[in-house]
Scaffold this active site. Structure first.
Site, PDB file in Angstrom:
ATOM      1  N   ARG A 128       3.626  16.170  14.167  1.00  0.00           N
ATOM      2  CA  ARG A 128       4.023  16.976  15.117  1.00  0.00           C
ATOM      3  C   ARG A 128       6.079  17.818  14.479  1.00  0.00           C
ATOM      4  O   ARG A 128       6.007  18.546  14.799  1.00  0.00           O
ATOM      5  CB  ARG A 128       4.593  16.735  16.570  1.00  0.00           C
ATOM      6  CG  ARG A 128       2.881  16.636  17.377  1.00  0.00           C
ATOM      7  CD  ARG A 128       1.963  17.703  17.486  1.00  0.00           C
ATOM      8  NE  ARG A 128       2.802  19.538  17.121  1.00  0.00           N
ATOM      9  CZ  ARG A 128       2.774  19.755  18.440  1.00  0.00           C
ATOM     10  NH1 ARG A 128       2.338  19.072  20.165  1.00  0.00           N
ATOM     11  NH2 ARG A 128       3.494  20.764  19.447  1.00  0.00           N
TER      12      ARG A 128
ATOM     13  N   ASP B 217      12.423   4.446  12.535  1.00  0.00           N
ATOM     14  CA  ASP B 217      11.530   3.919  13.080  1.00  0.00           C
ATOM     15  C   ASP B 217      11.246   5.072  13.686  1.00  0.00           C
ATOM     16  O   ASP B 217      10.821   5.539  14.816  1.00  0.00           O
ATOM     17  CB  ASP B 217      12.773   3.656  14.573  1.00  0.00           C
ATOM     18  CG  ASP B 217      11.878   2.748  15.552  1.00  0.00           C
ATOM     19  OD1 ASP B 217      10.181   2.436  15.844  1.00  0.00           O
ATOM     20  OD2 ASP B 217      12.488   2.113  16.676  1.00  0.00           O
TER      21      ASP B 217
ATOM     22  N   ILE C 137       1.208  -1.660  -0.023  1.00  0.00           N
ATOM     23  CA  ILE C 137       0.315  -0.118  -0.113  1.00  0.00           C
ATOM     24  C   ILE C 137       1.341   0.983  -0.270  1.00  0.00           C
ATOM     25  O   ILE C 137      -0.050   1.918  -0.612  1.00  0.00           O
ATOM     26  CB  ILE C 137      -1.470  -0.162   0.831  1.00  0.00           C
ATOM     27  CG1 ILE C 137      -1.970  -0.894   0.782  1.00  0.00           C
ATOM     28  CG2 ILE C 137      -1.497   1.082   1.421  1.00  0.00           C
ATOM     29  CD1 ILE C 137      -2.642  -1.006   2.544  1.00  0.00           C
TER      30      ILE C 137
ATOM     31  N   TYR D  17      -5.156  -3.022  18.113  1.00  0.00           N
ATOM     32  CA  TYR D  17      -4.750  -2.646  17.054  1.00  0.00           C
ATOM     33  C   TYR D  17      -6.491  -1.772  16.164  1.00  0.00           C
ATOM     34  O   TYR D  17      -6.208  -0.902  15.923  1.00  0.00           O
ATOM     35  CB  TYR D  17      -4.619  -3.661  15.389  1.00  0.00           C
ATOM     36  CG  TYR D  17      -4.506  -2.903  14.196  1.00  0.00           C
ATOM     37  CD1 TYR D  17      -3.945  -2.234  13.384  1.00  0.00           C
ATOM     38  CD2 TYR D  17      -5.673  -3.029  13.105  1.00  0.00           C
ATOM     39  CE1 TYR D  17      -3.847  -2.562  11.604  1.00  0.00           C
ATOM     40  CE2 TYR D  17      -6.310  -2.846  12.088  1.00  0.00           C
ATOM     41  CZ  TYR D  17      -5.139  -2.286  11.589  1.00  0.00           C
ATOM     42  OH  TYR D  17      -4.841  -2.072   9.973  1.00  0.00           O
TER      43      TYR D  17
ATOM     44  N   LYS E 229      -6.458   2.816  15.597  1.00  0.00           N
ATOM     45  CA  LYS E 229      -7.036   3.102  14.561  1.00  0.00           C
ATOM     46  C   LYS E 229      -8.531   3.841  15.186  1.00  0.00           C
ATOM     47  O   LYS E 229      -8.488   4.629  14.082  1.00  0.00           O
ATOM     48  CB  LYS E 229      -7.699   1.332  13.098  1.00  0.00           C
ATOM     49  CG  LYS E 229      -6.154   0.355  12.976  1.00  0.00           C
ATOM     50  CD  LYS E 229      -5.279   2.040  12.264  1.00  0.00           C
ATOM     51  CE  LYS E 229      -4.147   1.482  11.453  1.00  0.00           C
ATOM     52  NZ  LYS E 229      -3.346   2.172  10.478  1.00  0.00           N
TER      53      LYS E 229
ATOM     54  N   ASN F 172       0.529   5.978   7.359  1.00  0.00           N
ATOM     55  CA  ASN F 172       0.182   5.013   6.501  1.00  0.00           C
ATOM     56  C   ASN F 172       0.668   3.852   7.316  1.00  0.00           C
ATOM     57  O   ASN F 172       0.470   2.601   7.737  1.00  0.00           O
ATOM     58  CB  ASN F 172       1.161   4.660   4.904  1.00  0.00           C
ATOM     59  CG  ASN F 172       0.500   3.163   4.394  1.00  0.00           C
ATOM     60  OD1 ASN F 172      -0.452   2.045   4.635  1.00  0.00           O
ATOM     61  ND2 ASN F 172       1.968   3.063   3.873  1.00  0.00           N
TER      62      ASN F 172
END
Length: 258
Positions: A118, A59, A15, A148, A152, A85
């Site tokens: 930020r 990271d 993706i 997860y 989200k 993403n």
């Protein structure tokens, strides 16, 4: 003229690569950000010119690493688009989720997008840019992977917070919530169970599975001038999964219980 930059995290995945390729149509440079240096190098080679696609190993759960990435992108031009993403899911059920899994999923799927935003906030203000966060249908309903999914759901709220607080600076923030996407991970499952896509398709109104390019096209639109009046929305790219299931509708319509 200052070069326009798109930053895509998790860019080594299917993706992420599709998003990077699509955004290269509207940006001078796409910064490919990922923790996996080898996979990132391969993705960059496949995408094209090293002058257009710049690899940045980072990271995104580490603030020092994010700061270093932000310095690199600042040297390339002006960040006009940020696509958060990167993400991953671990335990399928609450029973299988422990504290370490919960914290790790929250760190990658919710805290990291906040920290990356930020770090690039000043550039995005100057560019009056766009943020597109890749959420998930898991943030809209219960489909397993609770840690997860909770992260989200939080990412969708974070998107709205950015839209509301930073709109005065011209920054737009939106989310894309994919359902099942036909990636290499799903292809691996299909090789073990050739029926897997057929089993999954019946839950989708369009009777098909989204591709990485479908997600990338949604991101491209939300980052573009065509979406200049759109902010704070979560766009499901899920072939109709969250709209409802026809099989369930038929079941309830045939029932005496309402």
């Amino acid at each position: 003229m200052t070069r326009s930059i798109a930053v895509v995290t998790g860019a080594a995945g299917d993706i992420g690569r599709a998003i990077a390729a699509r955004l290269s149509d509207s940006h001078d440079i796409v910064a490919l950000v990922d923790i996996d240096a080898a996979a990132l190098e391969l993705a960059a080679r496949e995408l094209g010119s090293s002058e257009r696609f710049i690899s940045v190993v980072c990271d995104i759960t580490d603030e020092a690493s994010i700061s270093a990435m932000a310095e690199v992108t600042a040297g390339l031009g002006l960040v006009r688009t940020l696509v958060n993403n990167a993400g991953a899911a671990r335990a399928v059920s609450l029973h299988d989720t422990d504290g370490a899994i919960w914290r790790a999923d929250a760190a990658l799927n919710l805290e990291a997008p906040f920290l990356v935003f930020r770090a690039l906030e000043t550039a995005l203000k100057e560019a009056q840019g766009a943020v597109v966060n890749i959420a998930s249908v898991n943030g809209l309903a219960v489909f397993g992977h609770p840690a997860y999914s909770a992260a989200k759901a939080g990412l969708i709220h974070l998107t709205q917070s950015i839209a509301v607080e930073y709109g005065k600076f011209g920054i737009r923030a939106n989310a894309v919530a994919p359902g099942t996407v036909r990636t290499q991970a799903w292809e691996a499952r299909a090789s073990a169970n050739p029926q897997v896509f057929e089993d999954v398709k019946r839950w989708y109104a369009l009777r098909r599975i989204a591709t990485a390019e479908d997600v990338a096209n949604a991101v491209f639109f939300l980052a573009s001038e065509q979406a200049r009046a759109i902010t704070g929305v979560c766009l499901a790219v899920d072939c109709g999964l969250t709209a409802g299931q026809a099989e369930l509708a038929r079941t309830f319509s045939q029932s005496d219980h309402y």
